[in-house]
Design an enzyme around this catalytic site. Structure first.
Site, mmCIF file in Angstrom:
data_model
loop_
_atom_site.group_PDB
_atom_site.id
_atom_site.type_symbol
_atom_site.label_atom_id
_atom_site.label_comp_id
_atom_site.label_asym_id
_atom_site.label_seq_id
_atom_site.Cartn_x
_atom_site.Cartn_y
_atom_site.Cartn_z
ATOM 1 N N ARG A 175 74.977 -34.638 -18.068
ATOM 2 C CA ARG A 175 73.886 -36.093 -18.118
ATOM 3 C C ARG A 175 74.386 -37.099 -17.018
ATOM 4 O O ARG A 175 75.499 -36.315 -16.185
ATOM 5 C CB ARG A 175 75.225 -36.575 -19.506
ATOM 6 C CG ARG A 175 74.516 -36.167 -20.602
ATOM 7 C CD ARG A 175 73.434 -36.603 -21.018
ATOM 8 N NE ARG A 175 72.704 -36.522 -22.413
ATOM 9 C CZ ARG A 175 71.975 -35.607 -23.094
ATOM 10 N NH1 ARG A 175 71.492 -34.440 -21.842
ATOM 11 N NH2 ARG A 175 72.089 -34.981 -23.702
ATOM 12 N N GLU B 268 67.513 -43.134 -16.836
ATOM 13 C CA GLU B 268 66.350 -42.226 -16.924
ATOM 14 C C GLU B 268 65.348 -43.414 -17.686
ATOM 15 O O GLU B 268 65.806 -43.593 -18.980
ATOM 16 C CB GLU B 268 66.354 -41.285 -17.468
ATOM 17 C CG GLU B 268 67.194 -39.944 -17.059
ATOM 18 C CD GLU B 268 67.781 -38.632 -17.795
ATOM 19 O OE1 GLU B 268 67.150 -39.003 -18.644
ATOM 20 O OE2 GLU B 268 68.774 -38.483 -17.146
ATOM 21 N N HIS C 43 64.690 -34.722 -16.063
ATOM 22 C CA HIS C 43 65.210 -34.074 -17.564
ATOM 23 C C HIS C 43 64.660 -33.211 -17.948
ATOM 24 O O HIS C 43 64.012 -33.212 -19.417
ATOM 25 C CB HIS C 43 65.782 -35.519 -18.161
ATOM 26 C CG HIS C 43 66.678 -35.364 -19.422
ATOM 27 N ND1 HIS C 43 67.478 -36.495 -19.885
ATOM 28 C CD2 HIS C 43 67.432 -34.086 -20.503
ATOM 29 C CE1 HIS C 43 68.620 -35.291 -20.401
ATOM 30 N NE2 HIS C 43 68.474 -33.928 -20.710
HETATM 31 C C1 GLV Z 1 69.111 -32.301 -24.112
HETATM 32 O O1 GLV Z 1 69.661 -33.352 -22.906
HETATM 33 C C2 GLV Z 1 69.901 -32.415 -24.623
HETATM 34 O O2 GLV Z 1 70.627 -33.273 -24.985
HETATM 35 O O3 GLV Z 1 69.403 -31.531 -25.903
#
Ligand code: GLV
Length: 323
Positions: free
Chosen positions: A234, A262, A281
Site C-alpha cells: 500500500r 491512486e 496497482h
Molecule cells: C489489492 O491491493 C488487494 O488488497 O487485494
C-alpha cells in the site's frame, strides 16, 4: 422481497445479473470510484455491501447502514474499511486472502527486475529513437539480483512467496516480521538493520496504524546508495515525500505498484524520473486471479446475507460469543 445489496464498484453485466437473482441490486456503473456521499445515500436499508479498495467504508456509512449484515470487499487488504466500526456494529467484513498470493509475488519480482535491469527505461529509450549505435559495452548497465542482499518486510503469504521465488536467484535474503518468524534460507534481522543492509527492500506488510510509513525518512536514508525500494503493498507504507527526495536525488531507485494517491496525480514527480518504475496497482491483475477474488468475495457476500459465518472474515471477533 429480495434483500438489498449495494455494489460500490462497476462490475460486468453477467455478475450483476447473478447478483440480481438473489438481491435487489443497487449497482455502480461509472469507471471512477463511487463518492462517499453517494455511498452514504445508498446504504440505509441495505443488507449487503460489495466493494473494493477504491471505496472507503467509514464509521458514518456504518452508522447509516442500519440493516447491514455483511461487507464483502474484492481485495485482500481491508485498510479502506473501518474495521473497528464494523466490528462494533457486529458486521463481518469478508475479504479475499490466498488467491492473489502468487500473482502479487510474481509482480514483485517483475518490479525488482524492471528496476535493477532498467527494463522500462530501456524500452522508452528505444521508442524515443536513441538506439542508433548497436551493441555498446556500457549501455544501460544495471545490477544483478543474484548478487544482491534483499530485505523482505512482512512474512505473510505474499512475503513468503517472494522469498520462495528469490531462492531461485541465489541471493542473500534478510527478513523482518512483526511477530518473529523463521523462514528457511533467510536471515531474520531488526527492521532498521534490514533497511541499512539491503540492496533491495520489498514491502509486504498489511497497512495498519503501526505499519503506516514503515519505510520512513530515516530508514530510506539508511539504505545504501544505488539500492531500490519495491512496494506492492500500500502507498502509505512509505513516506512518499521522503521517497521522492531520495529518487529525485538519484540515490535510490523505486518500483511501485501502489501510491498514496491512486490514480497518481497528472503532474506527480515520479513520472519525470527514469529511476522509478510505476504500475497502476496491478498486483492481482491476472484474469484467473481476479476471477478467484470475485468468487471468494461472492462466497463471503452470500454467506453473510444468509446469516451464515463469512468464510474469509477480516474481523472474526464479530463471531466471538461474550462470556
Ligand atoms: C489489492 O491491493 C488487494 O488488497 O487485494
Amino acid at each position: 422481497m429480495k434483500p438489498k445489496c449495494v455494489v460500490a464498484l462497476a462490475l460486468p453485466n453477467e455478475l450483476l445479473a447473478h447478483l440480481a437473482e438473489h438481491y435487489e441490486v443497487l449497482p455502480w456503473t461509472e469507471a471512477q470510484a463511487i463518492s462517499e456521499a453517494e455511498l452514504v445515500n445508498r446504504l440505509p436499508g441495505a443488507q449487503g455491501l460489495l466493494c473494493t479498495l477504491t471505496s472507503p467504508v467509514t464509521p458514518a456509512m456504518i452508522e447509516v447502514a442500519d440493516r447491514l449484515k455483511v461487507i464483502s470487499t474484492i481485495s485482500v487488504g481491508v485498510d479502506h474499511i473501518d474495521l473497528l466500526a464494523a466490528s462494533r456494529a457486529a458486521i463481518p467484513v469478508g475479504h479475499t486472502p490466498g488467491v492473489l498470493v502468487d500473482s502479487t509475488a510474481d509482480l514483485t519480482l517483475a518490479l525488482m527486475l524492471a528496476v535493477t535491469r532498467r527494463v522500462a527505461e530501456a524500452d522508452r529509450w528505444i521508442r524515443a529513437g536513441h538506439w542508433t549505435d548497436g551493441w555498446q559495452s556500457d549501455l544501460l548497465l544495471g545490477t544483478d539480483i543474484s548478487q544482491a542482499t534483499i530485505g523482505i518486510v512482512g512474512l505473510g503469504p505474499i512475503g513468503e512467496a517472494v522469498v520462495t521465488r528469490l531462492k531461485g536467484f541465489g541471493c542473500r535474503v534478510l527478513t523482518w516480521n512483526r511477530t518473529p518468524k523463521q523462514v528457511a534460507g533467510t536471515e531474520p534481522v531488526a527492521l532498521d538493520a534490514l533497511f541499512a543492509q539491503s540492496d533491495i527492500v520489498s514491502l509486504h506488510t498489511a497497512l495498519t496504524e503501526e505499519t503506516t510509513h514503515i519505510a520512513n525518512r530515516a530508514r530510506l536514508a539508511s539504505m545504501p546508495s544505488g539500492s531500490s525500494l519495491i512496494n506492492t503493498g500500500r502507498g502509505l507504507l512509505v513516506d512518499e515525500v521522503a521517497l521522492i527526495d531520495e529518487v529525485q536525488s538519484g540515490r535510490l531507485m523505486a518500483g511501485l505498484d501502489v501510491f498514496v494517491n491512486e490514480p497518481l496525480p497528472v503532474d506527480h514527480p515520479f513520472k519525470r524520473l527514469n529511476n522509478v518504475v510505476m504500475l497502476p496497482h496491478l498486483g492481482s491483475a491476472t484474469a484467473s486471479t481476479r476471477d478467484a477474488m470475485v468468487a471468494r468475495a461472492l462466497d463471503n457476500l452470500h454467506a453473510g446475507m444468509a446469516g451464515q459465518r463469512v468464510p474469509f472474515c477480516a474481523n472474526p471477533e464479530v463471531y466471538e460469543v461474550d462470556g
